[in-house]
Write an enzyme that holds these catalytic residues in place. Structure first.
Site, mmCIF file in Angstrom:
data_model
loop_
_atom_site.group_PDB
_atom_site.id
_atom_site.type_symbol
_atom_site.label_atom_id
_atom_site.label_comp_id
_atom_site.label_asym_id
_atom_site.label_seq_id
_atom_site.Cartn_x
_atom_site.Cartn_y
_atom_site.Cartn_z
ATOM 1 N N ARG A 97 -5.114 -1.932 -4.467
ATOM 2 C CA ARG A 97 -6.430 -2.531 -3.917
ATOM 3 C C ARG A 97 -7.149 -1.335 -2.888
ATOM 4 O O ARG A 97 -6.581 -0.329 -2.396
ATOM 5 C CB ARG A 97 -6.036 -3.496 -2.957
ATOM 6 N N ASP A 100 0.722 -1.018 -0.107
ATOM 7 C CA ASP A 100 -0.049 0.019 0.018
ATOM 8 C C ASP A 100 1.002 1.330 -0.189
ATOM 9 O O ASP A 100 0.603 1.896 0.788
ATOM 10 C CB ASP A 100 -1.022 0.106 1.107
#
EC number: 3.1.2.-
Length: 427
Positions: free
Chosen positions: A345, A285
């Site tokens: 995501r 991330d």
């Protein structure tokens, strides 16, 4: 003379030369073969749909009737307001970046304040509070690496350990401009400090400009492959510009939020950020959070020295009723490893989240997973589902690009080995 035979030979020779030229062209320089609508694992925008995703749309205001933000290139003055460098050096006003920031904020002016930072390594956090005017912080070296701001912070560390590392010798004290930022973290009663307080450089300044420097969370590979948020740069302000900056870390390297002074995500703000000509490195991330961010001519590099089996570039926490999150254009996505990395995501922090991101006109290398380029959402574990829509009688693709039943992660006109659209088995 048999002209037919000569013509066939000429064509064959010409075709052979063409094939040789094509095969010698690097994959990231060949034309894109991505075509709409793509697949449910890799949805692709049409040219018509892609017109909705440019800086002008991302930088629109949430206030009805207000003009979009149209940022101009960062310009530097002949003489900055403050200079950070070694004590005794001619022109130096402060020996730490935080002291210069405090001095700029204390002026309480709506005039932009310029802080020049001389080459060197500056260990410790930097907190830039909200203020009437913007702050421009820039390195005076030849390269971004010449000015390095760094510290090792882990979101899993205890508040006591965090206070020890972040506030040596009373760097943040009541009455100082950034005290409220520090206090919102040091007063936590939880076992760990959390991702939002793990930032080395944290700004709540509207109009912040950063140029020609490096910001790094040096936690790096000193921890295992588990959950270790370690933010290098966190920005909460609106109309932020970042140019020619290295942002280095591992998990959550660059975190953009719409938090107010209470240090909590909000539902009525959409801060806007422009990142140009920069380099961002991490593993899990890498770019996370809530806001409208446009990346232009920026390299994203995924390193898997810590995590080995997983890596994600983007993790947007865009509110479902906000149409624009992250946009990467004219950029490069490079990952080590063989098809392990994923483009991103959704960061489902609550039920009102549906992360939005578009990657377009960019190069993606072979380190990315072409069969599953987008991962299931973090926290909620919501399976990734791209909207391929339907085709009408005029061969036009019909789909709602903000349908909450689907993810909002799109591509357009990307190239490179990692941009390949893999056909899905018919169900």
């Amino acid at each position: 003379m048999n002209t037919f035979s000569v013509s066939r030979l000429a064509l064959a020779l010409a075709f052979g030369v063409t094939l040789t030229a094509c095969s010698s062209t690097p994959p990231d320089q060949r034309p894109s073969d991505q075509t709409a609508p793509g697949t449910s694992s890799r949805p692709i925008l049409s040219a018509k749909e892609a017109q909705n995703f440019d800086a002008q749309h991302y930088f629109a205001s949430l206030t009805p009737g207000a003009a979009a933000w149209n940022p101009s290139p960062i310009t530097l003055p002949a003489q900055p307001d403050f200079v950070v460098g070694p004590a005794g050096t001619q022109g130096v006003t402060h020996t730490t970046i935080q002291a210069a920031v405090d001095a700029a904020i204390i002026k309480r002016t709506n005039k932009r304040q310029y802080i020049a930072v001389m080459p060197g390594e500056y260990q410790g956090t930097v907190y830039v509070p909200a203020a009437p005017g913007g702050i421009t912080l820039y390195g005076t070296g030849e390269k971004p690496i010449d000015v390095k701001i760094g510290l090792s912070l882990d979101g899993g560390m205890s508040p006591a350990d965090w206070r020890h590392d972040v506030n040596p010798r009373g760097k943040y004290m009541p009455g100082k401009p950034a005290w409220y930022m520090y206090d919102s973290c040091q007063s936590k009663r939880s076992d760990s400090i959390g991702v939002l307080c793990s930032a080395v450089f944290w700004s709540q300044n509207n109009g912040l400009q950063l140029q020609n420097l490096t910001i790094e969370n040096t936690l790096g590979d000193s921890v295992d492959a588990g959950n270790h948020p370690a933010v290098a740069l966190r920005t909460d302000g609106d109309q932020v510009q970042i140019n020619n900056v290295n942002i280095l870390g591992r998990q959550n390297t660059f975190f953009v939020t719409n938090s107010g002074v209470q240090n909590r995500l909000e539902t009525n703000r959409q801060p806007r950020t422009l990142v140009t000509n920069s380099y961002i490195e991490g593993d899990v991330d890498i770019v996370s959070g809530r806001g409208a961010v446009v990346f232009d001519n920026t390299e994203f590099r995924v390193v898997n020295s810590r995590t080995q089996q997983e890596a994600y570039v983007f993790a947007p926490a865009t509110l479902s009723n906000i149409y624009y999150g992250f946009l990467a254009v004219n950029s490069r996505f490079n990952a080590f490893g063989d098809g392990v990395a994923q483009l991103g995501r959704s960061l489902d922090v609550d039920a009102n989240t549906n992360g939005q991101v578009v990657i377009r006109d960019s190069a993606i290398n072979e380190g990315f997973n072409t069969a599953k380029p987008w991962a299931d959402a973090v926290i909620s574990n919501r399976p990734f589902a791209g909207n391929t829509g339907s085709v009408d009688d005029n061969d036009e693709i019909q789909r709602n690009l903000n349908d909450t039943n689907y993810n909002r992660m799109w591509e357009y006109n990307n190239r490179g080995v990692g941009s390949k659209v893999v056909a899905e088995a018919k169900k």
